[in-house]
Design a protein around this motif. Structure first.
Motif, PDB file in Angstrom:
ATOM      1  N   UNK A 176       0.842  -1.195   0.020  1.00 24.41           N
ATOM      2  CA  UNK A 176      -0.034   0.063   0.018  1.00 24.41           C
ATOM      3  C   UNK A 176       0.847   1.143   0.162  1.00 24.41           C
TER       4      UNK A 176
ATOM      5  N   UNK B 172      -3.897   8.594   7.509  1.00 26.50           N
ATOM      6  CA  UNK B 172      -3.120   8.346   6.212  1.00 26.50           C
ATOM      7  C   UNK B 172      -4.251   8.266   5.125  1.00 26.50           C
TER       8      UNK B 172
ATOM      9  N   UNK C  42      -4.759   6.104   1.826  1.00 28.10           N
ATOM     10  CA  UNK C  42      -4.092   4.901   1.282  1.00 28.10           C
ATOM     11  C   UNK C  42      -4.535   4.562  -0.125  1.00 28.10           C
TER      12      UNK C  42
ATOM     13  N   UNK D 125      -4.963   1.865  -3.295  1.00 29.49           N
ATOM     14  CA  UNK D 125      -6.156   0.555  -3.137  1.00 29.49           C
ATOM     15  C   UNK D 125      -5.147  -0.757  -2.876  1.00 29.49           C
TER      16      UNK D 125
ATOM     17  N   UNK E  95      -9.259   2.315  11.282  1.00 31.35           N
ATOM     18  CA  UNK E  95      -9.378   2.065   9.917  1.00 31.35           C
ATOM     19  C   UNK E  95     -10.357   0.810   9.933  1.00 31.35           C
TER      20      UNK E  95
ATOM     21  N   UNK F 106     -11.303  -0.475   0.039  1.00 31.55           N
ATOM     22  CA  UNK F 106      -9.964  -0.570   0.590  1.00 31.55           C
ATOM     23  C   UNK F 106      -9.830  -0.198   1.985  1.00 31.55           C
ATOM     24  N   UNK F 107      -8.803   0.645   2.292  1.00 28.08           N
ATOM     25  CA  UNK F 107      -8.579   1.041   3.760  1.00 28.08           C
ATOM     26  C   UNK F 107      -9.284   2.529   3.836  1.00 28.08           C
TER      27      UNK F 107
END
Lengths: 115, 113
Positions: A89, A103, A105, A107, B35, B42-43
């Motif tokens: 990532x 953060x 990110x 994908x 998170x 995703x994240x």
């Protein structure tokens, strides 16, 4: 707003091949840039980081250079191993002075190294 | 240091039930982040705290989600009532003042049936 774009995966390479995973970003300020790695079934581990333009982060044979002019932070390794198989990532933090945020990110790029 | 500790590691529950995820940050770290990771999105940052105070919860999906940090060594993320679309891996992360990159816990894999 901030965003991170990574190359689509999965990326499949043979052992000892050269690796590049592309990452570009959009940010309003002067972000710090990161690469995190996630091995199967585990949490994210910080792999390397760079906090200002032209800095090079490096760890475990991986390296990435903060390129402000191209807004990029590509991850490279000269000779990959099977144990490097993981999801990578790219991320940015628009951290500046006393402020902070989480953060942002990309994908993630799934890397598969074949023996 | 043991790193960021999360519990449980796996949680399976039924729709409508309350779920509480727990996190112990690294000692001395001032910032704590929650998170969520899913295949589709995703994240995503849900919320973060600085010195136990919530700073930005704009990522919390809806009122069913709540997070608390009663002291510097403990935080919870609660979902009430849970729904199948909440199924994901939830990560807690922490970092110290002046350090740009947080350290992540191993995550809690939540499955809502």
């Amino acid at each position: 707003g901030n965003s991170v774009t990574q190359m689509e995966g999965p990326v499949t390479l043979s052992e000892e091949a050269f690796l590049t995973i592309n990452c570009t970003y959009t940010a309003t300020g002067y972000p710090s840039l990161f690469w995190y790695v996630q091995y199967p079934g585990e949490g994210l581990q910080l792999l390397l980081k760079a906090t200002k333009a032209d800095d090079k982060g490096s760890n475990k044979g991986f390296e990435a250079t903060y390129r402000k002019e191209t807004t990029s932070f590509h991850l490279e390794k000269g000779s990959v191993q099977v144990s490097d198989s993981a999801v990578y990532f790219c991320a940015l933090s628009d951290y500046s002075g006393g402020g902070a945020d989480g953060l942002t990110f990309g994908k993630g790029t799934h890397l598969i190294i074949q023996p | 240091d043991a790193g960021v500790i999360q519990s449980p590691r796996h949680e399976v529950t039924e729709m409508g039930q309350e779920v509480t995820l727990r996190c112990k940050p690294i000692s001395g770290h001032d910032y704590l982040f929650w998170y969520r990771q899913t295949m589709m999105r995703g994240l995503e940052l849900l919320i973060y705290f600085n010195n136990n105070v919530p700073i930005d919860d704009s990522g919390m999906p809806e009122d069913r989600f709540s997070a608390k940090m009663p002291n510097a060594s403990f935080s919870t993320l609660k979902i009430q009532p849970s729904e199948p679309r909440d199924s994901a891996v939830y990560f807690c992360a922490s970092r110290g003042q002046g350090a740009p990159g947080p350290f992540f816990g191993p995550g809690t894999r939540l499955t809502v049936l």
